[in-house]
Design a protein around this motif. Structure first.
Motif, PDB file in Angstrom:
ATOM      1  N   SER A  84       0.848  -1.195   0.000  1.00  0.00           N
ATOM      2  CA  SER A  84       0.000   0.000   0.000  1.00  0.00           C
ATOM      3  C   SER A  84       0.879   1.239   0.000  1.00  0.00           C
ATOM      4  O   SER A  84       2.096   1.147   0.179  1.00  0.00           O
ATOM      5  CB  SER A  84      -0.908   0.053   1.238  1.00  0.00           C
ATOM      6  N   SER A  85       0.244   2.389  -0.144  1.00  0.00           N
ATOM      7  CA  SER A  85       0.918   3.655   0.104  1.00  0.00           C
ATOM      8  C   SER A  85       1.337   3.706   1.575  1.00  0.00           C
ATOM      9  O   SER A  85       0.751   2.999   2.407  1.00  0.00           O
ATOM     10  CB  SER A  85      -0.046   4.823  -0.132  1.00  0.00           C
ATOM     11  N   PRO A  86       2.292   4.576   1.924  1.00  0.00           N
ATOM     12  CA  PRO A  86       2.612   4.736   3.348  1.00  0.00           C
ATOM     13  C   PRO A  86       1.369   5.134   4.148  1.00  0.00           C
ATOM     14  O   PRO A  86       0.632   6.031   3.731  1.00  0.00           O
ATOM     15  CB  PRO A  86       3.636   5.888   3.350  1.00  0.00           C
ATOM     16  N   LYS A  90      -1.469  -1.007   6.868  1.00  0.00           N
ATOM     17  CA  LYS A  90      -1.017  -2.409   6.774  1.00  0.00           C
ATOM     18  C   LYS A  90      -0.710  -2.991   8.159  1.00  0.00           C
ATOM     19  O   LYS A  90      -1.176  -4.069   8.510  1.00  0.00           O
ATOM     20  CB  LYS A  90       0.256  -2.502   5.896  1.00  0.00           C
ATOM     21  N   THR A  91       0.087  -2.257   8.938  1.00  0.00           N
ATOM     22  CA  THR A  91       0.484  -2.786  10.250  1.00  0.00           C
ATOM     23  C   THR A  91      -0.717  -2.843  11.188  1.00  0.00           C
ATOM     24  O   THR A  91      -0.877  -3.804  11.949  1.00  0.00           O
ATOM     25  CB  THR A  91       1.613  -1.930  10.874  1.00  0.00           C
ATOM     26  N   SER A  92      -1.578  -1.826  11.123  1.00  0.00           N
ATOM     27  CA  SER A  92      -2.780  -1.833  11.979  1.00  0.00           C
ATOM     28  C   SER A  92      -3.662  -3.033  11.658  1.00  0.00           C
ATOM     29  O   SER A  92      -4.228  -3.662  12.567  1.00  0.00           O
ATOM     30  CB  SER A  92      -3.588  -0.553  11.758  1.00  0.00           C
ATOM     31  N   GLY A 112       8.882  -4.681   6.128  1.00  0.00           N
ATOM     32  CA  GLY A 112       9.761  -3.924   5.246  1.00  0.00           C
ATOM     33  C   GLY A 112       9.552  -2.426   5.408  1.00  0.00           C
ATOM     34  O   GLY A 112       8.422  -1.941   5.299  1.00  0.00           O
ATOM     35  N   ASP A 113      10.617  -1.719   5.733  1.00  0.00           N
ATOM     36  CA  ASP A 113      10.596  -0.250   5.797  1.00  0.00           C
ATOM     37  C   ASP A 113      11.985   0.231   5.429  1.00  0.00           C
ATOM     38  O   ASP A 113      12.963  -0.487   5.624  1.00  0.00           O
ATOM     39  CB  ASP A 113      10.266   0.257   7.216  1.00  0.00           C
ATOM     40  N   GLN A 114      12.088   1.466   4.966  1.00  0.00           N
ATOM     41  CA  GLN A 114      13.427   1.986   4.674  1.00  0.00           C
ATOM     42  C   GLN A 114      14.265   2.046   5.955  1.00  0.00           C
ATOM     43  O   GLN A 114      15.418   1.646   5.975  1.00  0.00           O
ATOM     44  CB  GLN A 114      13.332   3.372   4.019  1.00  0.00           C
ATOM     45  N   ASP A 121       8.482  -3.722  16.026  1.00  0.00           N
ATOM     46  CA  ASP A 121       8.222  -3.602  17.476  1.00  0.00           C
ATOM     47  C   ASP A 121       6.728  -3.769  17.764  1.00  0.00           C
ATOM     48  O   ASP A 121       6.339  -4.392  18.763  1.00  0.00           O
ATOM     49  CB  ASP A 121       8.699  -2.238  17.996  1.00  0.00           C
ATOM     50  N   ARG A 122       5.895  -3.223  16.890  1.00  0.00           N
ATOM     51  CA  ARG A 122       4.434  -3.358  17.083  1.00  0.00           C
ATOM     52  C   ARG A 122       4.011  -4.832  16.971  1.00  0.00           C
ATOM     53  O   ARG A 122       3.172  -5.304  17.751  1.00  0.00           O
ATOM     54  CB  ARG A 122       3.677  -2.501  16.050  1.00  0.00           C
ATOM     55  N   ILE A 123       4.600  -5.543  16.020  1.00  0.00           N
ATOM     56  CA  ILE A 123       4.260  -6.969  15.849  1.00  0.00           C
ATOM     57  C   ILE A 123       4.856  -7.793  16.993  1.00  0.00           C
ATOM     58  O   ILE A 123       4.208  -8.714  17.515  1.00  0.00           O
ATOM     59  CB  ILE A 123       4.773  -7.484  14.476  1.00  0.00           C
ATOM     60  N   LEU A 242     -13.101  -2.679   5.210  1.00  0.00           N
ATOM     61  CA  LEU A 242     -12.951  -2.904   6.652  1.00  0.00           C
ATOM     62  C   LEU A 242     -12.385  -1.675   7.357  1.00  0.00           C
ATOM     63  O   LEU A 242     -11.990  -0.686   6.709  1.00  0.00           O
ATOM     64  CB  LEU A 242     -12.081  -4.142   6.922  1.00  0.00           C
ATOM     65  N   SER A 243     -12.360  -1.772   8.666  1.00  0.00           N
ATOM     66  CA  SER A 243     -11.741  -0.732   9.489  1.00  0.00           C
ATOM     67  C   SER A 243     -10.888  -1.397  10.557  1.00  0.00           C
ATOM     68  O   SER A 243     -11.412  -2.152  11.382  1.00  0.00           O
ATOM     69  CB  SER A 243     -12.812   0.138  10.164  1.00  0.00           C
ATOM     70  N   ALA A 244      -9.591  -1.106  10.519  1.00  0.00           N
ATOM     71  CA  ALA A 244      -8.705  -1.660  11.548  1.00  0.00           C
ATOM     72  C   ALA A 244      -8.976  -1.007  12.896  1.00  0.00           C
ATOM     73  O   ALA A 244      -8.571  -1.515  13.936  1.00  0.00           O
ATOM     74  CB  ALA A 244      -7.244  -1.469  11.155  1.00  0.00           C
TER      75      ALA A 244
HETATM   76  N1  GTP Z   1      -9.363   5.972  11.588  1.00  0.00           N
HETATM   77  C1  GTP Z   1      -8.593   4.935  11.252  1.00  0.00           C
HETATM   78  N2  GTP Z   1      -7.250   5.054  11.338  1.00  0.00           N
HETATM   79  C2  GTP Z   1      -6.507   3.990  10.974  1.00  0.00           C
HETATM   80  C3  GTP Z   1      -7.066   2.759  10.526  1.00  0.00           C
HETATM   81  N3  GTP Z   1      -6.068   1.914  10.217  1.00  0.00           N
HETATM   82  C4  GTP Z   1      -4.925   2.553  10.483  1.00  0.00           C
HETATM   83  N4  GTP Z   1      -5.180   3.804  10.946  1.00  0.00           N
HETATM   84  C5  GTP Z   1      -4.183   4.832  11.323  1.00  0.00           C
HETATM   85  O1  GTP Z   1      -3.428   5.154  10.169  1.00  0.00           O
HETATM   86  C6  GTP Z   1      -2.074   5.433  10.536  1.00  0.00           C
HETATM   87  C7  GTP Z   1      -1.133   4.550   9.752  1.00  0.00           C
HETATM   88  O2  GTP Z   1      -1.362   3.191  10.096  1.00  0.00           O
HETATM   89  P1  GTP Z   1      -0.271   2.060   9.906  1.00  0.00           P
HETATM   90  O3  GTP Z   1      -0.914   0.771  10.279  1.00  0.00           O
HETATM   91  O4  GTP Z   1       0.987   2.425  10.590  1.00  0.00           O
HETATM   92  O5  GTP Z   1      -0.061   2.143   8.322  1.00  0.00           O
HETATM   93  P2  GTP Z   1       1.005   1.354   7.427  1.00  0.00           P
HETATM   94  O6  GTP Z   1       0.354   1.096   6.123  1.00  0.00           O
HETATM   95  O7  GTP Z   1       1.503   0.168   8.159  1.00  0.00           O
HETATM   96  O8  GTP Z   1       2.154   2.453   7.289  1.00  0.00           O
HETATM   97  P3  GTP Z   1       3.653   2.255   6.703  1.00  0.00           P
HETATM   98  O9  GTP Z   1       4.177   0.958   7.235  1.00  0.00           O
HETATM   99  O10 GTP Z   1       4.391   3.445   7.219  1.00  0.00           O
HETATM  100  O11 GTP Z   1       3.509   2.254   5.204  1.00  0.00           O
HETATM  101  C8  GTP Z   1      -2.001   5.222  12.047  1.00  0.00           C
HETATM  102  O12 GTP Z   1      -2.151   6.458  12.692  1.00  0.00           O
HETATM  103  C9  GTP Z   1      -3.194   4.323  12.335  1.00  0.00           C
HETATM  104  O13 GTP Z   1      -3.692   4.452  13.644  1.00  0.00           O
HETATM  105  C10 GTP Z   1      -8.506   2.684  10.461  1.00  0.00           C
HETATM  106  O14 GTP Z   1      -9.096   1.682  10.067  1.00  0.00           O
HETATM  107  N5  GTP Z   1      -9.202   3.803  10.822  1.00  0.00           N
END
Ligand code: GTP
Ligand code: MG
Length: 264
Positions: A84-86, A90-92, A112-114, A121-123, A242-244
């Motif tokens: 995905s875009s940054p 993904k991690t959430s 994977g991150d630069q 750490d989150r995982i 969905l919504s994480a």
């Molecule tokens: N409102 C809302 N915020 C979300 C949701 N999922 C993720 N976020 C927020 O979006 C931001 C980025 O989430 P990450 O899970 O770190 O995103 P990522 O895709 O892993 O980011 P990178 O690894 O940096 O590419 C964080 O502040 C999360 O709390 C969601 O379903 N709803």
């Protein structure tokens, strides 16, 4: 591959383990490659040679990816590549998904991150084995990085390996890692036209997760339109909203995963 950033090298990628001080493994022998944007005029010359080099890099990657795929299949390991875009979530999504799966199936994760071990750490906090690949200047994971990370993780038979790629909607689409499926994540804050603007990613993906649906009341985003655009690019693409944050839509997503795990 990306013409302007020259992302063909591994960027001096290193593997890191959360909580293991000094654990630091370089991927590949060729060392890092450097970006010299001041030499970008070179891109106007030697077009044939450039295309040839890109084909060689992708061919080399594809060969390694097939070896990874064979290894995963022999061990009945389901490997998923999350793209995905940054910041799309993904991690959430992994943080909410993994605890729901652990009773049925062991899970390991490659992050994977630069830079940083933030995502690993989150995982790690979930108590799941994880390796962080820092790609340095590189903007995508490649098959060699995954091969090295898998060797370190040694995932058990009949398990799930989640590979979270570098946040980037462009280059990672071109690099096969040997995964069983690509899962692209897009969030409702990104604009519904992304599948049309970045078609390669959506063309290569098997499943699209539209994340952050809890924010829909606050943004101008039409999920049906986004889905329609994605289908124009890839009419085989599966689609789950969905919504994480709230967990909405996770039943469908977990059922999708369980059907793949059951088929191992
Ligand atoms: N409102 C809302 N915020 C979300 C949701 N999922 C993720 N976020 C927020 O979006 C931001 C980025 O989430 P990450 O899970 O770190 O995103 P990522 O895709 O892993 O980011 P990178 O690894 O940096 O590419 C964080 O502040 C999360 O709390 C969601 O379903 N709803
Ligand atoms: Mg992340």
């Amino acid at each position: 591959m990306c013409d302007t950033c020259g992302c063909s090298g591994d960027g001096g990628a290193v593997l890191r383990k959360p909580g293991v001080k000094g654990y630091h493994v370089h991927v590949g022998d060729e060392g890092g490659h450097h970006h010299h944007h001041e030499h970008s005029h070179d891109h106007h010359h030697g077009e044939v040679r450039k295309v040839q080099m890109e084909q060689d890099v992708l061919l080399q990657n594809n060969l390694l990816a097939e070896r990874n795929r064979g290894w995963f299949e022999a061990r009945r390991v389901l490997a998923l590549n999350f793209l995905s875009s940054p910041g799309s979530g993904k991690t959430s999504i992994l943080e909410k998904t993994i605890p729901a799966l652990l009773e049925q199936c062991p899970v390991t994760v490659i992050e994977g991150d630069q830079q940083t071990t933030n995502d690993a750490d989150r995982i790690d906090a979930l108590g799941v084995p994880v390796i962080q690949v820092n790609t340095g200047t590189g903007c995508h994971l490649d098959a060699q990085m995954v091969q090295r990370a898998v060797k370190e993780l040694d995932p058990p038979e009949r398990s799930l390996v989640c590979i979270e790629n570098v946040g980037n909607l462009v280059c990672p689409a071109l690099f096969d890692l040997g995964e069983a499926a690509k899962v692209v994540v897009i969030s409702v804050t990104e604009g519904e036209d992304k599948p049309l603007k970045y078609p390669t990613m959506f063309h290569e993906a098997d499943l699209c997760l539209l994340n952050k649906t809890d924010l829909l009341p606050h943004v101008d985003f039409d999920p049906a339109k986004c889905r329609e655009y994605a289908m124009q690019v890839n009419h085989h693409l599966e689609w789950i909203e969905l919504s994480a944050r709230t967990g909405e839509g996770f039943d469908e997503w977990i059922a999708w995963l369980n059907s793949k795990i059951a088929a191992l």
